[in-house]
Design an enzyme around this catalytic site. Structure first.
Site, PDB file in Angstrom:
ATOM      1  N   LYS A  30     -13.685  46.816 -42.460  1.00  0.00           N
ATOM      2  CA  LYS A  30     -12.451  47.192 -41.752  1.00  0.00           C
ATOM      3  C   LYS A  30     -12.527  46.830 -40.273  1.00  0.00           C
ATOM      4  CE  LYS A  30     -11.790  51.596 -40.213  1.00  0.00           C
ATOM      5  NZ  LYS A  30     -11.343  51.718 -38.809  1.00  0.00           N
ATOM      6  N   ASN A  31     -13.615  47.249 -39.616  1.00  0.00           N
ATOM      7  CA  ASN A  31     -13.667  47.079 -38.165  1.00  0.00           C
ATOM      8  C   ASN A  31     -13.811  45.618 -37.741  1.00  0.00           C
ATOM      9  OD1 ASN A  31     -13.310  49.773 -37.869  1.00  0.00           O
ATOM     10  ND2 ASN A  31     -15.432  50.255 -37.363  1.00  0.00           N
ATOM     11  N   CYS A 124      -7.868  57.693 -34.890  1.00  0.00           N
ATOM     12  CA  CYS A 124      -8.470  58.921 -35.403  1.00  0.00           C
ATOM     13  C   CYS A 124      -8.581  59.985 -34.305  1.00  0.00           C
ATOM     14  CB  CYS A 124      -9.876  58.615 -35.904  1.00  0.00           C
ATOM     15  SG  CYS A 124     -10.032  58.628 -37.681  1.00  0.00           S
ATOM     16  N   ARG A 129     -11.183  58.902 -26.435  1.00  0.00           N
ATOM     17  CA  ARG A 129     -11.161  57.455 -26.637  1.00  0.00           C
ATOM     18  C   ARG A 129     -10.348  56.705 -25.582  1.00  0.00           C
ATOM     19  NH1 ARG A 129     -11.179  56.293 -33.037  1.00  0.00           N
ATOM     20  NH2 ARG A 129     -12.563  54.639 -32.405  1.00  0.00           N
ATOM     21  N   PRO A 130     -10.786  56.762 -24.338  1.00  0.00           N
ATOM     22  CA  PRO A 130     -10.064  56.043 -23.286  1.00  0.00           C
ATOM     23  C   PRO A 130     -10.249  54.527 -23.414  1.00  0.00           C
ATOM     24  CG  PRO A 130     -12.070  57.025 -22.411  1.00  0.00           C
ATOM     25  CD  PRO A 130     -11.991  57.434 -23.858  1.00  0.00           C
ATOM     26  N   VAL A 131      -9.512  53.762 -22.588  1.00  0.00           N
ATOM     27  CA  VAL A 131      -9.646  52.296 -22.613  1.00  0.00           C
ATOM     28  C   VAL A 131     -10.046  51.774 -21.231  1.00  0.00           C
ATOM     29  CG1 VAL A 131      -8.133  51.854 -24.588  1.00  0.00           C
ATOM     30  CG2 VAL A 131      -7.145  52.020 -22.295  1.00  0.00           C
ATOM     31  N   ASP A 132     -10.630  52.650 -20.401  1.00  0.00           N
ATOM     32  CA  ASP A 132     -10.962  52.240 -19.030  1.00  0.00           C
ATOM     33  C   ASP A 132     -11.929  51.055 -18.975  1.00  0.00           C
ATOM     34  OD1 ASP A 132     -12.657  54.244 -20.190  1.00  0.00           O
ATOM     35  OD2 ASP A 132     -13.732  54.388 -18.301  1.00  0.00           O
ATOM     36  N   LEU A 133     -12.867  50.982 -19.919  1.00  0.00           N
ATOM     37  CA  LEU A 133     -13.840  49.880 -19.875  1.00  0.00           C
ATOM     38  C   LEU A 133     -13.182  48.551 -20.237  1.00  0.00           C
ATOM     39  CD1 LEU A 133     -16.855  51.724 -21.564  1.00  0.00           C
ATOM     40  CD2 LEU A 133     -16.549  51.235 -19.130  1.00  0.00           C
ATOM     41  N   ASP A 316     -20.141  56.551 -37.485  1.00  0.00           N
ATOM     42  CA  ASP A 316     -19.252  56.441 -38.652  1.00  0.00           C
ATOM     43  C   ASP A 316     -19.925  56.874 -39.955  1.00  0.00           C
ATOM     44  OD1 ASP A 316     -17.207  55.585 -37.055  1.00  0.00           O
ATOM     45  OD2 ASP A 316     -17.260  53.493 -37.685  1.00  0.00           O
ATOM     46  N   VAL A 338     -21.717  60.020 -29.705  1.00  0.00           N
ATOM     47  CA  VAL A 338     -20.775  58.926 -29.408  1.00  0.00           C
ATOM     48  C   VAL A 338     -19.362  59.450 -29.145  1.00  0.00           C
ATOM     49  CG1 VAL A 338     -19.784  56.749 -30.245  1.00  0.00           C
ATOM     50  CG2 VAL A 338     -22.178  57.304 -30.733  1.00  0.00           C
ATOM     51  N   ARG A 408      -6.635  54.897 -44.655  1.00  0.00           N
ATOM     52  CA  ARG A 408      -6.719  54.026 -43.474  1.00  0.00           C
ATOM     53  C   ARG A 408      -7.902  53.091 -43.593  1.00  0.00           C
ATOM     54  NH1 ARG A 408      -8.252  56.689 -38.569  1.00  0.00           N
ATOM     55  NH2 ARG A 408      -8.604  54.499 -38.136  1.00  0.00           N
TER      56      ARG A 408
HETATM   57  C1  UD1 Z   1     -15.352  51.373 -32.796  1.00  0.00           C
HETATM   58  C2  UD1 Z   1     -15.056  51.503 -34.265  1.00  0.00           C
HETATM   59  C3  UD1 Z   1     -15.296  52.947 -34.733  1.00  0.00           C
HETATM   60  C4  UD1 Z   1     -16.710  53.391 -34.352  1.00  0.00           C
HETATM   61  C5  UD1 Z   1     -16.984  53.149 -32.880  1.00  0.00           C
HETATM   62  C6  UD1 Z   1     -18.424  53.445 -32.468  1.00  0.00           C
HETATM   63  C7  UD1 Z   1     -13.268  49.868 -34.566  1.00  0.00           C
HETATM   64  C8  UD1 Z   1     -11.850  49.619 -34.900  1.00  0.00           C
HETATM   65  N1  UD1 Z   1     -13.661  51.156 -34.502  1.00  0.00           N
HETATM   66  O1  UD1 Z   1     -14.437  52.206 -32.103  1.00  0.00           O
HETATM   67  O2  UD1 Z   1     -15.148  52.975 -36.149  1.00  0.00           O
HETATM   68  O3  UD1 Z   1     -16.853  54.770 -34.627  1.00  0.00           O
HETATM   69  O4  UD1 Z   1     -16.706  51.772 -32.540  1.00  0.00           O
HETATM   70  O5  UD1 Z   1     -19.293  52.717 -33.260  1.00  0.00           O
HETATM   71  O6  UD1 Z   1     -14.048  48.953 -34.423  1.00  0.00           O
HETATM   72  N2  UD1 Z   1     -15.172  54.698 -24.349  1.00  0.00           N
HETATM   73  C9  UD1 Z   1     -14.838  54.902 -23.044  1.00  0.00           C
HETATM   74  N3  UD1 Z   1     -14.046  53.981 -22.417  1.00  0.00           N
HETATM   75  C10 UD1 Z   1     -13.597  52.845 -23.040  1.00  0.00           C
HETATM   76  C11 UD1 Z   1     -13.972  52.643 -24.396  1.00  0.00           C
HETATM   77  C12 UD1 Z   1     -14.762  53.598 -25.031  1.00  0.00           C
HETATM   78  O7  UD1 Z   1     -15.214  55.906 -22.443  1.00  0.00           O
HETATM   79  O8  UD1 Z   1     -12.888  52.045 -22.434  1.00  0.00           O
HETATM   80  C13 UD1 Z   1     -16.011  55.718 -25.056  1.00  0.00           C
HETATM   81  C14 UD1 Z   1     -15.275  56.344 -26.229  1.00  0.00           C
HETATM   82  O9  UD1 Z   1     -14.460  57.390 -25.839  1.00  0.00           O
HETATM   83  C15 UD1 Z   1     -16.430  56.806 -27.092  1.00  0.00           C
HETATM   84  C16 UD1 Z   1     -17.494  55.726 -26.838  1.00  0.00           C
HETATM   85  O10 UD1 Z   1     -17.123  55.070 -25.633  1.00  0.00           O
HETATM   86  O11 UD1 Z   1     -16.905  58.049 -26.667  1.00  0.00           O
HETATM   87  C17 UD1 Z   1     -17.621  54.715 -27.944  1.00  0.00           C
HETATM   88  O12 UD1 Z   1     -16.386  54.076 -28.144  1.00  0.00           O
HETATM   89  P1  UD1 Z   1     -16.275  52.562 -28.629  1.00  0.00           P
HETATM   90  O13 UD1 Z   1     -17.630  52.005 -28.865  1.00  0.00           O
HETATM   91  O14 UD1 Z   1     -15.364  51.840 -27.695  1.00  0.00           O
HETATM   92  O15 UD1 Z   1     -15.563  52.751 -30.015  1.00  0.00           O
HETATM   93  P2  UD1 Z   1     -14.242  52.061 -30.535  1.00  0.00           P
HETATM   94  O16 UD1 Z   1     -14.274  50.604 -30.181  1.00  0.00           O
HETATM   95  O17 UD1 Z   1     -13.068  52.875 -30.173  1.00  0.00           O
END
Ligand code: UD1
Length: 439
Positions: A30-31, A124, A129-133, A316, A338, A408
């Site tokens: 899926k991912n 989920c 789950r922010p997108v700042d990075l 996961d 995580v 999903r």
């Molecule tokens: C992806 C996977 C999800 C898996 C996760 C960790 C997909 C579609 N989903 O999610 O199944 O559980 O990796 O292996 O591929 N974070 C920040 N800022 C950011 C981005 C992330 O603080 O900009 C934090 C998140 O809140 C979280 C951690 O980093 O606490 C890990 O998130 P991330 O590795 O980005 O997971 P996803 O890509 O959302």
């Protein structure tokens, strides 16, 4: 494919303690599939993806891409994608809000068009789950990014509207941010270096996919990825890797029902931490070939688990292992590092007789001799799988509600389990009104 309404009006009925036996086929990841579909936007020629899993999330991604002008044609597990005519249309919020992976389109759209607008994603309910990075990475490559009314507006600075290579250190090895930056960098001018990059197999799969279109990427799968931007990418035909989380979930199905089962295709190296934990707990995991695993059951011992970025133990798989630990000999400590809100399955497992105490991000699991079937509610995707696993092992009948989470991310899990001999069926509460109080 079921509709969201069907899923909300359905429950899974599981008669537990039926032994499993036989072989099960693992679907595409899926991912990987989700990010590869977004990655196809990088190319204006035809892209064919094979081994696509049949999932609601994939269906939603298809709709999101179609809404921004991408042409898609799916037949079975193959999808043809052509992003020649993408425009400035914004992906609809109703779709984006249901799928975090929808945010993946931002990198490719920005690289192709020089500007884009993408609503902030949903997904989920396992944490903030922010997108700042993602955003900071794109800014480092020359994009102006602002968030207004829940929509991310991104625009590349300068008259040429081309992203510039940059050296980017990620504060955390985020899977999504690594993927966003890697995709954007494939078409940027010059070299991009991502340090402290995520090392998940899906990152390497995305890099291989981009390379098959002519991208220049080195180091994917390690913590330092180097991308040399190219002017354009070309057509490709690419096969998605097997889903390591589906495979891990089915290994636990064997272990929790004390059943011998085989799985293929799998890439065992993608499951190294999961296999190591299972072996430590008693069950044997035998490599029967380069892409085939056999689970040989044994009484399960308690163990401690701490979730970490790859190659650490995957978040996961945390909920599914917890289901197994509830029936183990001894006490275990499960630490979720995580995501901050990923222990909501605990309350549902307790309803089935599990002995679990939660303190912050730690769950203390004391093994019990048996679980008893009960009506339970799935709270997120992997929690739903954990409840199905617990139901397979429990005495009596378990009814799992909230199947929109399961659908999903699992391609016909109940069909695969039924083929292995499980007594599991999906019931529409419309057809069987005695279950309507559950919906
Ligand atoms: C992806 C996977 C999800 C898996 C996760 C960790 C997909 C579609 N989903 O999610 O199944 O559980 O990796 O292996 O591929 N974070 C920040 N800022 C950011 C981005 C992330 O603080 O900009 C934090 C998140 O809140 C979280 C951690 O980093 O606490 C890990 O998130 P991330 O590795 O980005 O997971 P996803 O890509 O959302």
């Amino acid at each position: 494919m079921t509709t969201p309404l069907d899923e909300q009006q359905s429950v899974l009925e599981i008669q537990g303690q039926t032994p499993l036996r036989g072989e099960v086929n693992i679907s595409g990841a899926k991912n990987s599939a989700l990010v590869l579909m977004a990655g196809a936007i990088l190319c204006s020629e035809d892209c064919r993806l094979r081994n696509l899993p049949l999932l609601v999330d994939i269906e939603r991604m298809t709709q999101i891409l179609a809404a921004i002008g991408v042409k898609l044609n799916r037949k079975g597990d193959v999808i043809d994608i052509n992003a020649q005519d993408i425009g400035q249309d914004q992906a609809p919020y109703e779709l984006v809000s249901q799928l975090r992976a929808s945010f993946f389109v931002i990198g490719p759209l920005l690289a192709r068009l020089g500007m884009t607008r993408v609503p902030l994603p949903g997904g989920c309910a396992i944490g903030a789950r922010p997108v700042d990075l993602h955003v900071r990475g794109l800014q480092a490559m020359g994009a102006d990014v602002r968030i207004e009314h829940g929509v991310v507006h991104a625009c590349v600075r300068g008259s040429r509207k081309r992203l510039q290579g940059a050296k980017i250190y990620l504060d955390y090895p985020s899977v999504g941010a690594t993927e966003t930056i890697m995709m954007a960098a494939t078409l940027a001018e010059g070299e991009t270096i991502i340090e402290n990059a995520a090392q998940e197999p899906e990152i390497a799969d995305l890099a291989n996919f981009c390379r098959s279109m002519g991208a220049k990427i080195k180091g994917a799968g390690t913590n330092k990825i180097i991308i040399s931007g190219v002017e354009r990418l070309h057509s490709t035909d690419y096969c998605v890797i097997p889903d390591r989380i589906e495979a891990g979930t089915l290994l636990i199905a064997g272990a929790i029902t004390q059943s011998e089962i085989s799985l293929s295709p799998v890439f065992p190296e993608h499951l190294a931490s999961v296999i190591a934990k299972l072996r430590e707990m008693g069950p044997q995991v035998i490599m029967e070939g380069p892409d085939r695993l056999r689970l040989v059951p044994a009484p399960v011992r308690a163990t401690d688990i701490k979730t970490l970025p790859f190659p650490g133990f995957p978040t996961d798989m945390q909920a599914q292992f917890m289901a197994l630990l509830t029936l183990s000999e001894g006490s275990s400590m499960v630490t979720e590092t995580v995501f901050e809100n990923r222990l909501r399955h605990v309350a549902e497992l307790q309803r089935m007789g599990a002995d679990i105490r939660v303190k912050g991000n730690i769950a203390l699991v004391k093994g019990v001799p048996f679980l008893s079937g009960a009506p339970v509610m799935a709270t997120d995707l992997r929690a739903s799988a954990a409840l199905v696993l617990a139901g397979l092992a429990a005495q009596g009948t378990t009814l799992v509600q909230g199947l929109h989470h399961l659908d999903r991310g699992y391609d016909n899990l109940e069909g695969k389990l039924r083929k292995l001999g499980a007594n599991i069926r999906r019931i529409s509460v419309v057809d069987e009104p005695e279950y309507s109080a559950l919906s």
